[in-house]
Design an enzyme around this catalytic site. Sequence first.
Site, PDB file in Angstrom:
ATOM      1  N   LYS A   1      10.619  -3.229  -3.247  1.00 55.90           N
ATOM      2  CA  LYS A   1      11.407  -3.008  -2.035  1.00 55.90           C
ATOM      3  C   LYS A   1      12.892  -2.888  -2.399  1.00 55.90           C
ATOM      4  O   LYS A   1      13.561  -1.964  -2.004  1.00 55.90           O
ATOM      5  CB  LYS A   1      11.156  -4.160  -1.067  1.00 55.90           C
TER       6      LYS A   1
ATOM      7  N   LYS B   1      15.899 -17.872  -9.403  1.00 63.71           N
ATOM      8  CA  LYS B   1      16.291 -16.566  -9.956  1.00 63.71           C
ATOM      9  C   LYS B   1      17.708 -16.646 -10.518  1.00 63.71           C
ATOM     10  O   LYS B   1      17.986 -16.143 -11.601  1.00 63.71           O
ATOM     11  CB  LYS B   1      16.290 -15.497  -8.855  1.00 63.71           C
TER      12      LYS B   1
ATOM     13  N   GLU C   1       5.013 -18.164   1.653  1.00 63.69           N
ATOM     14  CA  GLU C   1       6.387 -17.649   1.624  1.00 63.69           C
ATOM     15  C   GLU C   1       6.903 -17.492   3.061  1.00 63.69           C
ATOM     16  O   GLU C   1       8.093 -17.580   3.310  1.00 63.69           O
ATOM     17  CB  GLU C   1       6.440 -16.307   0.874  1.00 63.69           C
TER      18      GLU C   1
ATOM     19  N   GLU D   1      11.532  -8.919 -12.906  1.00 64.16           N
ATOM     20  CA  GLU D   1      10.219  -8.728 -13.533  1.00 64.16           C
ATOM     21  C   GLU D   1       9.812  -7.255 -13.485  1.00 64.16           C
ATOM     22  O   GLU D   1       9.373  -6.675 -14.479  1.00 64.16           O
ATOM     23  CB  GLU D   1       9.142  -9.555 -12.799  1.00 64.16           C
TER      24      GLU D   1
ATOM     25  N   HIS E   1     -19.354 -24.649  -7.383  1.00 64.25           N
ATOM     26  CA  HIS E   1     -19.640 -25.294  -8.666  1.00 64.25           C
ATOM     27  C   HIS E   1     -18.371 -25.771  -9.346  1.00 64.25           C
ATOM     28  O   HIS E   1     -18.359 -26.017 -10.549  1.00 64.25           O
ATOM     29  CB  HIS E   1     -20.410 -24.323  -9.563  1.00 64.25           C
TER      30      HIS E   1
ATOM     31  N   GLY F   1       8.294  -7.875   2.268  1.00 58.80           N
ATOM     32  CA  GLY F   1       7.492  -7.598   1.069  1.00 58.80           C
ATOM     33  C   GLY F   1       6.041  -8.003   1.237  1.00 58.80           C
ATOM     34  O   GLY F   1       5.125  -7.249   0.913  1.00 58.80           O
ATOM     35  N   ARG F   2       5.815  -9.199   1.785  1.00 61.24           N
ATOM     36  CA  ARG F   2       4.435  -9.700   1.886  1.00 61.24           C
ATOM     37  C   ARG F   2       3.672  -9.085   3.059  1.00 61.24           C
ATOM     38  O   ARG F   2       2.508  -9.404   3.283  1.00 61.24           O
ATOM     39  CB  ARG F   2       4.451 -11.224   1.979  1.00 61.24           C
TER      40      ARG F   2
HETATM   41  O1  F6P Z   1      11.109 -13.206  -4.879  1.00 60.01           O
HETATM   42  C1  F6P Z   1      10.287 -13.074  -3.788  1.00 60.01           C
HETATM   43  C2  F6P Z   1      10.200 -11.652  -3.352  1.00 60.01           C
HETATM   44  O2  F6P Z   1      11.386 -11.258  -2.762  1.00 60.01           O
HETATM   45  C3  F6P Z   1       9.023 -11.427  -2.437  1.00 60.01           C
HETATM   46  O3  F6P Z   1       9.304 -11.735  -1.135  1.00 60.01           O
HETATM   47  C4  F6P Z   1       8.720  -9.992  -2.676  1.00 60.01           C
HETATM   48  O4  F6P Z   1       7.444  -9.665  -2.222  1.00 60.01           O
HETATM   49  C5  F6P Z   1       8.869  -9.930  -4.173  1.00 60.01           C
HETATM   50  O5  F6P Z   1       9.949 -10.795  -4.464  1.00 60.01           O
HETATM   51  C6  F6P Z   1       9.126  -8.580  -4.759  1.00 60.01           C
HETATM   52  O6  F6P Z   1      10.290  -7.996  -4.266  1.00 60.01           O
HETATM   53  P1  F6P Z   1      10.591  -6.472  -4.480  1.00 60.01           P
HETATM   54  O7  F6P Z   1       9.543  -5.680  -3.807  1.00 60.01           O
HETATM   55  O8  F6P Z   1      11.953  -6.248  -3.866  1.00 60.01           O
HETATM   56  O9  F6P Z   1      10.611  -6.190  -5.961  1.00 60.01           O
END
Ligand code: F6P
Length: 546
Positions: free
Chosen positions: A211, A509, A358, A217, A389, A272-273
């Site tokens: 987003k 972060k 979240e 990452e 199990h 995002g979620r």
């Molecule tokens: O760090 C949490 C978050 O902001 C989530 O809410 C989101 O889904 C994820 O990181 C990834 O964010 P982006 O789509 O901006 O890379």
Amino acid sequence: MSTATVVPLTDRPAWKALEKHFRDVAPLHLRQQFADDPQRGKNLCAEACGIYFDYSKNRITAETVSLLIQLAKESGLAERIEAMFTGQKINVTERRAVLHVALRAPKGEKIEVDGQDVVPEVHEVLDKMSKFSDRVRSGDWVGHTGRKIKNVINIGIGGSDLGPEMAYQALRYYSQRDMTFRFVSNVDGTDIAEATRDLDAEETLFIVASKTFTTLETLTNAHSARKWLLDKLGDEKAVAKHFVAVSTNAEEVSKFGIDTENMFGFWDWVGGRYSYDSAIGLSLMIAIGPEQFREMLAGFHEMDVHFRTTPFEKNLPVILGMLGIWYNNFFGAQTVAILPYDQYLNRFSSYLQQLDMESDGKHVDLDGNTVNYQTGPIVWGTPGTNGQHAYYQLIHQGTKLIPCDFIGFCQSLNHVGDHHDLLMANFFAQTEALAFGKTADEVRADGVPDYQIPHRTFTGNHPTNTILLDRLTPAALGKLVALYEHKVFVQGTVWHINSFDQWGVELGKVLAKRIIPELESTSPPELAHDSSTNTLLTRYRDAKEK
Ligand code: F6P
């Protein structure tokens, strides 16, 4: 709706009535309640959108339900639903509308943000995704050397990974089987290394899904993927054919080197979620094709309409959400187990973990006051029957109250012998065992020796919801996900918190950014953390050099 008009949760009349009512209901046993009312299993049920929802195996009476509905009403739920569906900026800390429901609104529906109808834009992006997906699936979109794309790797994290991956796994039955789909999220280099090691770069397409397009990452993985591709193909121009982006941030996408022509947009009013039904689901659309993706959207929409228009007494997300409040806030339950009896839903609980935790993991309310009640639960679970199990022992005989959602389907997508009946026999048996248990007398009557009787007795009275559908289809998945999205919203509304921000992820972060040069620099700055962090960092640096 002004947030100031809501009476504090613990002062609402229904809350007070529920506190009192709880003292009457807590000692009741489900065994007795079912014996007293032979119709209970039929009465405490709701059905909508092809979902049969049996909530009779909960520690409730008819009065509990009406008090919980009363609490929902006193919490301004009806007004909040309207506020969300009409594009009001209910995400107050980010001053944004919350309109994942617009992502599945049919053409012609009107939903405005700041006076502008967003539905046409949603369909424009869907059309662009559809064209692109068709081109990739048919072999019309080829790689840099003219080869057909056979592998798609989605690079994203959080909502930009869990949603597409969960849905891809869930709908794999409907996917194009001569293609490979992988999902890379972890900044651990192992993730991208293992995802690419056996693939041919000439046939591989990367979808960078972020987003913000600033997530450490995702960008780190995207850069490594780019390097992998260029090492294999040796030509910068290859990037254009092997990388596309999904983002709200065109500037950063273009800085990365992806032509914004090959970018699929979405909007700041999609969290995002809550985003895998936006362009974030591009990998899924390539896997299952545009038509089935749209069937999934129709399923979401059906649940949206149900949620918005159905009286609370018959409203699935409202009942599910309010039952969660009952256990979380009155019984003091800390967790909720999500137990899908379907292997295709093997990522569903992980997906719901982010969606719920979240969203509702907040300790201040919408007005910034620290709450004096519990908010979001810990969400966890794995597909049945595997969990039986592993950890069901604790659910049956441990000391913790763990409300469970059992999700199952009447028809299997894979007819293998009698597997499905065996699976579903376990599904039904577990909720029965959890509710009714087995008394010491019953155990004794089985001839069990005295010394074992306490150990083999099941107290029962463990609450479960049963969510039963006919078949796992794209539409069914959409309905299920929307059910849980709205459940989370119902609970957030009652708790008077903002379910749509996530400031809690920021501090870690920021600190990691500070630590990176301390680990990577050849002349690292002097460490100025606490004594624990300093010692750990020093140990890491020393060992790393060896
Ligand atoms: O760090 C949490 C978050 O902001 C989530 O809410 C989101 O889904 C994820 O990181 C990834 O964010 P982006 O789509 O901006 O890379």
